[in-house]
Design a protein around this motif. Structure first.
Motif, PDB file in Angstrom:
ATOM      1  N   LEU A   1       0.843  -1.197   0.000  1.00 17.31           N
ATOM      2  CA  LEU A   1       0.000   0.000   0.000  1.00 17.31           C
ATOM      3  C   LEU A   1       0.877   1.244   0.000  1.00 17.31           C
ATOM      4  O   LEU A   1       1.923   1.278   0.641  1.00 17.31           O
ATOM      5  N   SER A   2       0.435   2.266  -0.702  1.00 16.58           N
ATOM      6  CA  SER A   2       1.121   3.550  -0.685  1.00 16.58           C
ATOM      7  C   SER A   2       0.116   4.634  -1.051  1.00 16.58           C
ATOM      8  O   SER A   2      -0.976   4.347  -1.543  1.00 16.58           O
ATOM      9  N   LEU A   3       0.495   5.872  -0.792  1.00 21.68           N
ATOM     10  CA  LEU A   3      -0.309   7.009  -1.213  1.00 21.68           C
ATOM     11  C   LEU A   3       0.408   7.696  -2.361  1.00 21.68           C
ATOM     12  O   LEU A   3       1.637   7.825  -2.332  1.00 21.68           O
TER      13      LEU A   3
ATOM     14  N   ALA B   1       2.425   8.547   6.033  1.00 28.12           N
ATOM     15  CA  ALA B   1       1.173   9.193   6.439  1.00 28.12           C
ATOM     16  C   ALA B   1       0.387   8.230   7.324  1.00 28.12           C
ATOM     17  O   ALA B   1       0.430   7.012   7.129  1.00 28.12           O
ATOM     18  N   TRP B   2      -0.345   8.820   8.267  1.00 29.15           N
ATOM     19  CA  TRP B   2      -1.129   8.015   9.201  1.00 29.15           C
ATOM     20  C   TRP B   2      -2.125   8.897   9.921  1.00 29.15           C
ATOM     21  O   TRP B   2      -1.953  10.116  10.010  1.00 29.15           O
ATOM     22  N   VAL B   3      -3.163   8.306  10.444  1.00 28.01           N
ATOM     23  CA  VAL B   3      -4.120   8.976  11.309  1.00 28.01           C
ATOM     24  C   VAL B   3      -4.680   7.925  12.264  1.00 28.01           C
ATOM     25  O   VAL B   3      -4.746   6.738  11.920  1.00 28.01           O
ATOM     26  N   THR B   4      -5.072   8.338  13.440  1.00 27.45           N
ATOM     27  CA  THR B   4      -5.583   7.389  14.429  1.00 27.45           C
ATOM     28  C   THR B   4      -7.012   6.950  14.146  1.00 27.45           C
ATOM     29  O   THR B   4      -7.505   6.038  14.784  1.00 27.45           O
TER      30      THR B   4
ATOM     31  N   SER C   1      -7.522   2.704   9.318  1.00 29.87           N
ATOM     32  CA  SER C   1      -6.985   1.349   9.493  1.00 29.87           C
ATOM     33  C   SER C   1      -7.880   0.327   8.799  1.00 29.87           C
ATOM     34  O   SER C   1      -7.407  -0.686   8.290  1.00 29.87           O
ATOM     35  N   SER C   2      -9.169   0.589   8.730  1.00 29.72           N
ATOM     36  CA  SER C   2     -10.085  -0.293   8.007  1.00 29.72           C
ATOM     37  C   SER C   2      -9.766  -0.293   6.508  1.00 29.72           C
ATOM     38  O   SER C   2      -9.772  -1.343   5.860  1.00 29.72           O
TER      39      SER C   2
ATOM     40  N   ALA D   1      -0.554   0.954  10.997  1.00 26.28           N
ATOM     41  CA  ALA D   1       0.798   1.386  10.668  1.00 26.28           C
ATOM     42  C   ALA D   1       0.728   2.541   9.687  1.00 26.28           C
ATOM     43  O   ALA D   1      -0.219   2.660   8.910  1.00 26.28           O
ATOM     44  N   ALA D   2       1.733   3.375   9.740  1.00 25.16           N
ATOM     45  CA  ALA D   2       1.840   4.447   8.749  1.00 25.16           C
ATOM     46  C   ALA D   2       2.175   3.813   7.393  1.00 25.16           C
ATOM     47  O   ALA D   2       2.810   2.761   7.330  1.00 25.16           O
TER      48      ALA D   2
END
Length: 136
Positions: free
Chosen positions: A84-86, A110-113, A118-119, A126-127
């Motif tokens: 996976l990547s953005l 990149a990440w967010v809580t 995460s879904s 994970a970022a």
């Protein structure tokens, strides 16, 4: 943009950079913004399929991309397992344009809580890498 134009909405994520300040993106989107907005999914795990930008699940369509949190796409690829990547996406009214073959990892994540993120990642917490480096 008229009120009839489609506005892609998504999830806002934070950009994480190396602590030493090193930027290997060559002025990539993640070097210029602290937040990005994931507005679609591109599935490249089956190369026989036509590449299309799929919208995020409705529950993930939270905010439109903004000047401070530009649009990116979640790219799914298969390289010995799912990767996976953005990647950057340019919003132009109803059109989402991208240039898939030129993007590579530029050192930022990149990440967010938000559990919706995460879904999207298959319940991985994970970022993920931002592929926003372009060498031409």
């Amino acid at each position: 943009m008229s009120e009839n134009d489609e506005v892609r909405k998504g999830l806002t994520v934070s950009v994480y950079r190396p602590a030493d300040g090193h930027d290997a993106t060559m002025n990539g989107i993640s070097s210029r913004y602290d937040r990005l907005t994931v507005v679609g999914i591109i599935n490249r795990t089956d190369l026989s399929r036509e590449l299309v930008v799929e919208p995020l699940p409705v529950a993930c369509q939270h905010r439109a991309a903004t000047a401070d949190a530009p649009a990116v796409l979640l790219q799914r690829r298969w390289i010995g397992g799912e990767v996976l990547s953005l990647i950057p996406a340019d919003l132009d009214g109803r059109t989402l344009r991208m240039h898939l073959s030129r993007w590579m990892f530029g050192s930022n994540f990149a990440w967010v809580t938000d559990s919706r993120f995460s879904s999207l990642l298959g319940h991985r917490y994970a970022a993920i890498a931002v592929h926003d480096r372009c060498e031409w």
